[in-house]
Each structure stands twice: as structure tokens, then as C-alpha cells.
Design an enzyme around this catalytic site. Structure first.
Site, short mmCIF file in Angstrom:
data_model
loop_
_atom_site.label_atom_id
_atom_site.label_comp_id
_atom_site.label_asym_id
_atom_site.label_seq_id
_atom_site.Cartn_x
_atom_site.Cartn_y
_atom_site.Cartn_z
N VAL A 85 0.85 -1.18 0.00
CA VAL A 85 0.00 0.00 0.00
C VAL A 85 0.89 1.23 0.00
O VAL A 85 1.72 1.41 0.91
CB VAL A 85 -0.91 0.00 1.25
CG1 VAL A 85 -1.81 1.22 1.23
CG2 VAL A 85 -1.74 -1.28 1.29
N LYS A 86 0.73 2.05 -1.02
CA LYS A 86 1.54 3.28 -1.10
C LYS A 86 0.81 4.40 -0.35
O LYS A 86 -0.36 4.67 -0.60
CB LYS A 86 1.76 3.67 -2.56
CG LYS A 86 2.67 2.70 -3.29
CD LYS A 86 2.78 3.05 -4.75
CE LYS A 86 3.64 4.28 -4.98
NZ LYS A 86 3.71 4.61 -6.43
N ILE A 87 1.56 5.01 0.55
CA ILE A 87 1.01 6.09 1.36
C ILE A 87 1.98 7.28 1.30
O ILE A 87 3.18 7.10 1.54
CB ILE A 87 0.81 5.65 2.83
CG1 ILE A 87 -0.16 4.45 2.90
CG2 ILE A 87 0.31 6.80 3.69
CD1 ILE A 87 -0.41 3.91 4.30
#
Ligand code: E4P
Length: 225
Positions: A85-87
Site C-alpha cells: 500500500v503506497k502512502i
């Protein structure tokens, strides 16, 4: 240095997944916006092409802490354990990264433009940090040096967080980042091709074929064995 393909184009993903030793695919909202349509079905198709074992990096679109955490869990549920998950590197992003990492979800802290952000992301438990090399170059910073500095910090601390260098415009930038010891780089299709193509390779292959044919005609070595 592991190489990842930075695109959501299905034809490119099929091609590079077949021929190039990529370990996954990265996307971001801009990359996905280029594809349009049913983007969930599209992401499922990417997962189908690369299989369950390769990495698929998908960025959250929510901006509030609770909503990011909820969306991140939905992403992993929908696209499998090898989904990261890119945050983005913000205060809320760091808080979400800590929560998700503590629960065993792989987080790629993205839009990293400084070593300070990378240090904080690593301390929050990020699996990867994604420094943006050419975006740094475009604000008169040294993208490769920033990656090198981050790598030095991670090495000194002995931390598990890896660099996933991103935002490349040239093949040379990729090589220079590889020299820093960065764990991974995500590279768009055009730059990935430039890493392989060489006119002297082409002329060498043509020369081998011509010399062989002159001596042995159309027969292959295999047919003579
Ligand atoms: C990774 O997926 C990054 O979002 C991407 O490499 C950014 O690239 P850009 O700076 O070319 O938009």
C-alpha cells in the site's frame, strides 16, 4: 537492485513480465488515471498477469487517517498478500504507516523528497520508501545523492526498510541509483527498454548470424547435434 515496472498499461505489463526480470508493478493515481475505465477490474487484471508472488504497489486515495487505514486493508484484501500500500509521506501518512505495519501490512511510503522523510518513514515501519529521483532533479536537488544518503542512514541503523527509488527519466539515473546499494527501483517502460537496447549488441548479433550462415548455411547448431 530489484527492478519493478512503473506502469498500469496491460500490454507493457504482459511484455515486460514475460521478457524482463521484474519483481512487480507499481502504480499511482496518475498512472491509473491514464488507463481509465473500471480501474478495479484493471488492477485485478494486473494481478492476474503478474501472478500472486510478484509485488503490486497501489496507492491509497483517501487522505484521513481512519479512511487510509480502512482503504489500505481493502486493497490488500482485494489484491493479495504481495500487495504493498503506497502512502504519501505526510504526518497522517506516517501514523497510518505505523498502524498498518504493526498489523503486518507492507507499506511503501511514497512521494519521498528528502532523507528526513525517509528516516521517519523507516521508523514508522515502512517496508519501502520511494524517493522521487527526477522530481528532485527538477527542483535543482541531486536525486541520486538523496538516495545515497537515505541508503547510508538505513545501513547505519541496520533497519529493514528498503529503498524503492522512483520517478526516473533516464537509464543513467537508474544505474547511478543501483550504485548506491538501493534495494529496488521502479522504472517506466521506455526507460526499462533503454537499459537493454544497444546498437552494438544489434550489429554484433547480425554479424554472428551472417558469419554462421556463410559457413553453415541455414542449418542451426541444434540441427547438427
Ligand atoms: C512510483 O510509482 C512513482 O509514483 C512514480 O515513479 C513517479 O514518477 P513520475 O515522477 O514520473 O510521475
Amino acid at each position: 537492485m530489484k527492478l519493478i515496472l512503473d506502469t498500469a498499461n496491460l500490454d507493457d505489463i504482459r511484455y515486460f513480465n514475460t521478457y524482463y526480470p521484474i519483481v512487480g508493478v507499481t502504480t499511482n493515481p496518475t498512472i491509473l488515471s491514464r488507463e481509465g475505465g473500471d480501474i478495479v477490474a484493471h488492477l485485478h487484471e494486473i494481478r492476474k498477469i503478474i501472478g500472486d508472488e510478484k509485488e503490486l504497489h497501489i496507492q491509497v486515495t483517501e487522505t484521513e487517517y481512519e479512511a487510509i487505514v480502512k482503504e489500505a486493508k481493502m486493497i490488500v484484501k482485494a489484491f493479495g498478500k504481495k500487495s504493498f500500500v503506497k502512502i504519501p509521506a505526510t504526518d497522517i501518512g506516517l501514523r497510518a504507516t505505523k498502524t498498518l505495519s504493526d498489523e503486518g501490512i507492507g507499506v511503501t511510503v511514497t512521494a519521498v523528497l528528502s532523507a528526513g522523510q525517509a528516516l521517519l518513514a523507516a521508523n514508522a515501519g515502512a517496508a519501502y520508501v520511494a524517493p522521487y529521483v527526477s522530481r528532485l532533479e527538477n527542483i535543482c536537488e541531486n536525486g541520486v545523492e538523496t538516495v545515497a544518503e537515505i541508503q547510508q542512514i538505513f545501513d547505519a541503523a541496520g533497519c529493514d526498510t528498503e529503498i524503492l527509488a522512483a520517478s526516473f527519466k533516464t537509464a543513467r539515473e537508474v544505474l547511478e541509483v543501483a550504485l548506491t546499494g538501493a534495494g529496488a527501483a521502479t522504472v517506466a517502460a521506455d526507460v526499462m527498454k533503454k537499459l537493454l537496447s544497444h546498437t552494438t549488441t544489434d550489429t554484433s548479433i547480425a554479424g554472428f548470424a551472417a558469419d554462421w550462415e556463410k559457413a553453415f548455411g541455414k542449418r542451426t547448431l541444434g540441427s547438427m547435434l
